[in-house]
Design a protein around this motif. Sequence first.
Motif, PDB file in Angstrom:
ATOM      1  N   ASP A   1       0.775  -1.349  -0.098  1.00 31.34           N
ATOM      2  CA  ASP A   1       0.177  -0.078  -0.018  1.00 31.34           C
ATOM      3  C   ASP A   1       0.816   0.963  -0.038  1.00 31.34           C
ATOM      4  O   ASP A   1       1.976   1.209   0.736  1.00 31.34           O
ATOM      5  CB  ASP A   1      -0.848  -0.039   1.254  1.00 31.34           C
ATOM      6  N   PRO A   2       0.565   2.531  -0.798  1.00 34.42           N
ATOM      7  CA  PRO A   2       1.608   3.547  -0.890  1.00 34.42           C
ATOM      8  C   PRO A   2       1.517   3.986   0.466  1.00 34.42           C
ATOM      9  O   PRO A   2       2.371   4.926   0.531  1.00 34.42           O
ATOM     10  CB  PRO A   2       0.804   4.344  -2.006  1.00 34.42           C
ATOM     11  N   TYR A   3       0.729   3.838   1.489  1.00 31.62           N
ATOM     12  CA  TYR A   3       0.774   4.492   2.769  1.00 31.62           C
ATOM     13  C   TYR A   3       1.742   3.461   3.744  1.00 31.62           C
ATOM     14  O   TYR A   3       1.879   4.003   4.826  1.00 31.62           O
ATOM     15  CB  TYR A   3      -0.642   4.712   3.384  1.00 31.62           C
ATOM     16  N   ASN A   4       2.362   2.450   3.201  1.00 31.88           N
ATOM     17  CA  ASN A   4       3.230   1.729   4.164  1.00 31.88           C
ATOM     18  C   ASN A   4       4.553   2.351   3.901  1.00 31.88           C
ATOM     19  O   ASN A   4       5.082   2.050   3.108  1.00 31.88           O
ATOM     20  CB  ASN A   4       2.975   0.324   3.642  1.00 31.88           C
ATOM     21  N   THR A   5       4.991   2.978   4.845  1.00 31.35           N
ATOM     22  CA  THR A   5       6.225   3.598   5.110  1.00 31.35           C
ATOM     23  C   THR A   5       7.367   2.463   5.509  1.00 31.35           C
ATOM     24  O   THR A   5       8.535   3.076   5.535  1.00 31.35           O
ATOM     25  CB  THR A   5       6.146   4.603   6.022  1.00 31.35           C
ATOM     26  N   TYR A   6       6.964   1.328   5.599  1.00 27.02           N
ATOM     27  CA  TYR A   6       8.103   0.360   5.773  1.00 27.02           C
ATOM     28  C   TYR A   6       8.352  -0.347   4.449  1.00 27.02           C
ATOM     29  O   TYR A   6       9.481  -0.913   4.220  1.00 27.02           O
ATOM     30  CB  TYR A   6       7.385  -0.855   6.625  1.00 27.02           C
ATOM     31  N   LYS A   7       7.742   0.021   3.289  1.00 31.08           N
ATOM     32  CA  LYS A   7       7.770  -0.447   2.016  1.00 31.08           C
ATOM     33  C   LYS A   7       8.107   0.664   0.943  1.00 31.08           C
ATOM     34  O   LYS A   7       9.133   0.424   0.284  1.00 31.08           O
ATOM     35  CB  LYS A   7       6.511  -1.259   1.505  1.00 31.08           C
ATOM     36  N   TYR A   8       7.738   1.798   1.064  1.00 26.27           N
ATOM     37  CA  TYR A   8       7.993   2.875   0.200  1.00 26.27           C
ATOM     38  C   TYR A   8       8.431   3.971   0.818  1.00 26.27           C
ATOM     39  O   TYR A   8       8.047   4.523   1.901  1.00 26.27           O
ATOM     40  CB  TYR A   8       6.454   3.387  -0.357  1.00 26.27           C
ATOM     41  N   LYS A   9       9.621   4.565   0.237  1.00 29.74           N
ATOM     42  CA  LYS A   9      10.221   5.803   1.007  1.00 29.74           C
ATOM     43  C   LYS A   9       9.467   7.189   0.932  1.00 29.74           C
ATOM     44  O   LYS A   9       8.363   7.105  -0.132  1.00 29.74           O
ATOM     45  CB  LYS A   9      11.543   5.859   0.332  1.00 29.74           C
ATOM     46  N   GLY A  10       9.958   7.973   1.753  1.00 29.36           N
ATOM     47  CA  GLY A  10       9.035   9.215   1.293  1.00 29.36           C
ATOM     48  C   GLY A  10       7.772   9.455   2.219  1.00 29.36           C
ATOM     49  O   GLY A  10       7.395   8.268   2.983  1.00 29.36           O
ATOM     50  N   LEU A  11       7.394  10.443   2.176  1.00 29.90           N
ATOM     51  CA  LEU A  11       5.967  10.624   2.777  1.00 29.90           C
ATOM     52  C   LEU A  11       4.883   9.958   2.279  1.00 29.90           C
ATOM     53  O   LEU A  11       5.177   9.592   0.935  1.00 29.90           O
ATOM     54  CB  LEU A  11       5.623  12.244   2.954  1.00 29.90           C
ATOM     55  N   PRO A  12       3.893   9.319   2.857  1.00 27.62           N
ATOM     56  CA  PRO A  12       2.619   8.739   2.210  1.00 27.62           C
ATOM     57  C   PRO A  12       1.865   9.804   1.321  1.00 27.62           C
ATOM     58  O   PRO A  12       2.181  10.885   1.359  1.00 27.62           O
ATOM     59  CB  PRO A  12       1.881   8.121   3.345  1.00 27.62           C
TER      60      PRO A  12
END
Length: 228
Positions: free
Chosen positions: A198-209
């Motif tokens: 999920d784009p809100y997963n900050t463990y998987k995607y860098k930067g702010l959601p």
Amino acid sequence: FKLALTLTMKNRRIIPGRYNLKGISSIGQLVDMFTSQSSDRVRVTLIEGWTLEQFADELKKKLVIDSYKFLHLCRDYNFTHSLGINAPSLEGFLFPDTYILLKTYTEEDIIRVLVNQFKHNMKALKHISSVKLNMREITTMASIIQGEALYEDEMSVISSVYHNRLKLRMLLQADPTIQYIIPGKSRRLYNKDLEVDDPYNTYKYKGLPPGPINNPGLAALKAAMNPV
């Protein structure tokens, strides 16, 4: 009813809103109700860190609004952009505070009041900002800080940690963003939760959601703008 409005020259004075017709027994009373500003006010307290759904539930409880319509408007692209908010929804941009609201307010009226209060506070805080983030990014950061902090005096330190991770292009690894994408109430997180795509997963995607995860209060916004 239309004739009565014309005869009393009040046909251009109807006030849009929600009305309770209980106790109305004549056309005259109906005309008076629809053309006079209601004095019925309700005190509503909306808490820092609450989501759109929690705001909707509290407003429905106190003002008997249509919570489905409220949430639909908060996620309607055309409506949110007409308010000057460039984000996936109004999550984060409804300011938590204690309000005195008229019973006749529509869902749109209430949303405008909350968004205007958010804008007023952001404008007042603008001079303290020491970061190069836009309004949406600051609010998103503030919502993460709001979700992470137990006490106000630790917010600026938490803000510093996340700002440093952003600068170093590290994963934010913010637990509140995982809680946001998991259905239901907050609970203990497991390793499998951190793998949710999920784009809100900050463990998987860098930067702010993509946007805020709750509606942060004044202290969290200050911390997001001015980390230690």
